[in-house]
Design an enzyme around this catalytic site. Structure first.
Site, PDB file in Angstrom:
ATOM      1  N   ARG A  89       0.973  -1.151  -0.055  1.00  0.00           N
ATOM      2  CA  ARG A  89       0.065  -0.074   0.184  1.00  0.00           C
ATOM      3  C   ARG A  89       0.774   1.217   0.150  1.00  0.00           C
ATOM      4  O   ARG A  89       0.607   2.312  -0.627  1.00  0.00           O
ATOM      5  CB  ARG A  89      -0.976   0.055   1.163  1.00  0.00           C
ATOM      6  CG  ARG A  89      -1.833   1.044   1.159  1.00  0.00           C
ATOM      7  CD  ARG A  89      -2.939   1.078   2.240  1.00  0.00           C
ATOM      8  NE  ARG A  89      -4.031   1.957   2.511  1.00  0.00           N
ATOM      9  CZ  ARG A  89      -3.977   2.693   3.682  1.00  0.00           C
ATOM     10  NH1 ARG A  89      -3.679   2.244   4.522  1.00  0.00           N
ATOM     11  NH2 ARG A  89      -4.996   3.733   3.350  1.00  0.00           N
ATOM     12  N   HIS A  93       0.424   4.362  -2.682  1.00  0.00           N
ATOM     13  CA  HIS A  93       0.165   5.896  -2.020  1.00  0.00           C
ATOM     14  C   HIS A  93       1.520   6.674  -2.544  1.00  0.00           C
ATOM     15  O   HIS A  93       1.111   7.862  -2.604  1.00  0.00           O
ATOM     16  CB  HIS A  93       0.174   5.817  -0.649  1.00  0.00           C
ATOM     17  CG  HIS A  93      -1.482   5.590  -0.459  1.00  0.00           C
ATOM     18  ND1 HIS A  93      -2.179   6.145   0.558  1.00  0.00           N
ATOM     19  CD2 HIS A  93      -2.042   4.474  -0.701  1.00  0.00           C
ATOM     20  CE1 HIS A  93      -3.446   5.409   0.555  1.00  0.00           C
ATOM     21  NE2 HIS A  93      -3.343   4.494  -0.142  1.00  0.00           N
ATOM     22  N   ASN A 121      -3.830   8.874   3.896  1.00  0.00           N
ATOM     23  CA  ASN A 121      -2.524   8.126   4.426  1.00  0.00           C
ATOM     24  C   ASN A 121      -2.334   8.014   6.161  1.00  0.00           C
ATOM     25  O   ASN A 121      -1.433   7.577   6.635  1.00  0.00           O
ATOM     26  CB  ASN A 121      -1.360   9.212   3.791  1.00  0.00           C
ATOM     27  CG  ASN A 121      -1.033   8.945   2.749  1.00  0.00           C
ATOM     28  OD1 ASN A 121      -1.546   8.131   1.700  1.00  0.00           O
ATOM     29  ND2 ASN A 121      -0.444   9.937   1.860  1.00  0.00           N
ATOM     30  N   HIS A 222      -5.823  -5.428  -3.099  1.00  0.00           N
ATOM     31  CA  HIS A 222      -6.850  -5.347  -1.872  1.00  0.00           C
ATOM     32  C   HIS A 222      -6.906  -6.872  -1.379  1.00  0.00           C
ATOM     33  O   HIS A 222      -7.887  -7.392  -0.609  1.00  0.00           O
ATOM     34  CB  HIS A 222      -8.274  -5.032  -2.112  1.00  0.00           C
ATOM     35  CG  HIS A 222      -8.021  -3.433  -2.115  1.00  0.00           C
ATOM     36  ND1 HIS A 222      -9.123  -2.527  -2.256  1.00  0.00           N
ATOM     37  CD2 HIS A 222      -7.109  -2.496  -1.659  1.00  0.00           C
ATOM     38  CE1 HIS A 222      -8.730  -1.391  -2.276  1.00  0.00           C
ATOM     39  NE2 HIS A 222      -7.769  -1.349  -1.728  1.00  0.00           N
TER      40      HIS A 222
END
Length: 371
Positions: A89, A93, A121, A222
């Site tokens: 992740r 990001h 975040n 995911h």
């Protein structure tokens, strides 16, 4: 005639033996060479890469780079496999906001809050940042300061996928670390929220040159990890989202009894700690956690892609790798741009002092300036 036939058969047999000999020789050669190739050297060179990056960037300057990172991450994941999702992740990001420049790692400053303070975040794992800095220290101890934090983030994400059951693949390296972080508003504008529908996600990612297959493939990240209740409780309260399976919804209400519950739950109920295609099976069964997940199956533009990945895990892995390599090259800094940080969370006091000359000459066919 029989004598001629026998001669032809003898000749064919001899040719077959020669062919088999060379096939065996090639196989043996590949097996002998395999241990000496880094994972990125064994990459699919048909995937175009940005000018300034290379599949073999650290071949001479840090030969053990990938081994150092994978060996340490295996130890980390043996203790807590949940950290794999956190590192994956972190890479997402980083790349979606201002490009893959390690800017998400930077602490805020007097000029304003860093990207870590932006709402999307706030749930990034603190341990993920610690792991990246630890890896950076290990790499510098072995090779000196030649590897950027952004490259370490990319490699850690790749190994997180592989060590949790997903595909292994090479990635082009040579990124430099950014000198600035994005504003909170810029961060919000570039990270699709969990309540976004397929139209919003497709539009947002299209600006980064991702097509619907890329969108669905990247969403497959995911398949591992956890989510806070507040990312999806609007699908439960005050009324249940009709696209959510009732039994699934009732189970979620036990975990998240109120709209503001601070609890967490797994993203993929079938195999939460394994990188596989079960996330897409969840969607087909109306068990996607976020609106941004479930709407990929509801929307006719992406429904067929979800179905194909649910049926064929190999296909999902192939498309995921291609999309990850594309994502990992978003707005990268290379060459004399950016820096190689001494501490991943802080910009160097004098960045020019640490721009090591490890840029290698790239063949023309490997250069790709537009993603």
């Amino acid at each position: 005639m029989q004598r001629q036939g026998r001669k032809r058969n003898t000749k064919n047999l001899s040719m077959a033996k020669v062919t088999n000999f060379f096939v065996a020789l090639l196989l043996i050669s590949s097996l002998l060479l395999a241990p000496y190739l880094s994972i990125s050297e064994a990459a699919d060179n048909s995937v175009p890469i940005v000018s300034g990056l290379s599949w073999t960037f650290y071949k001479t300057s840090c030969t053990k780079l990938e081994s150092i990172i994978r060996t340490q991450l295996k130890k980390v994941f043996d203790n807590d496999i949940g950290q794999a999702a956190g590192l994956l992740r972190l890479h997402f990001h980083d790349c979606f906001v201002q490009g893959c420049d390690g800017s998400v790692l930077l602490d805020g400053s007097a000029s304003g809050p860093g990207e870590q303070q932006a709402p999307p975040n706030l749930s990034l794992r603190a341990k993920a940042f610690e792991i990246i800095n630890d890896l950076r220290n290990r790499v510098e101890k072995a090779c000196g300061r030649v590897v950027s934090c952004s490259d370490i983030v990319a490699l850690a994400a790749r190994d997180s996928v592989y060590l949790s059951g997903g595909p292994d693949y090479g990635i082009p390296l040579g990124r430099r670390d950014g000198l600035t972080f994005a504003t909170v508003n810029a961060t919000l504008q570039n990270l699709p929220p969990p309540f976004a529908n397929a139209t919003t996600i497709l539009s947002m990612l299209a600006t980064k040159n991702f097509d619907p297959t890329d969108v669905v493939a990247l969403s497959g990240g995911h398949t591992v990890g956890i989510s806070h209740c507040t990312s999806f409780t609007t699908r439960l309260y005050p009324t249940q989202d009709p696209t959510m399976d009732k039994t699934f919804a009732n189970n979620l209400k036990v975990i998240c009894p109120t709209v503001n519950s601070t609890n967490t739950t797994v993203m993929d109920i079938r195999s939460p700690n394994k990188f596989d295609n079960k996330y897409y099976v969840d969607l087909m069964n109306r068990q996607g956690l976020f609106t941004s997940d479930q709407d990929l199956y509801t929307d006719s533009r992406t429904r067929g892609i979800v179905t194909s990945f649910a049926i064929n895990e190999t296909l999902f892995f192939e498309k995921f790798v291609v999309s990850m390599i594309k994502m990992g090259q978003l707005s990268v800094l290379t060459g004399n741009n950016g820096e190689i940080r001494a501490n991943c969370s802080v910009r160097n006091a004098d960045n020019k002092s640490y721009l090591a000359s490890v840029v290698e000459e790239l063949p023309v066919e490997e250069a790709w300036s537009d993603l």
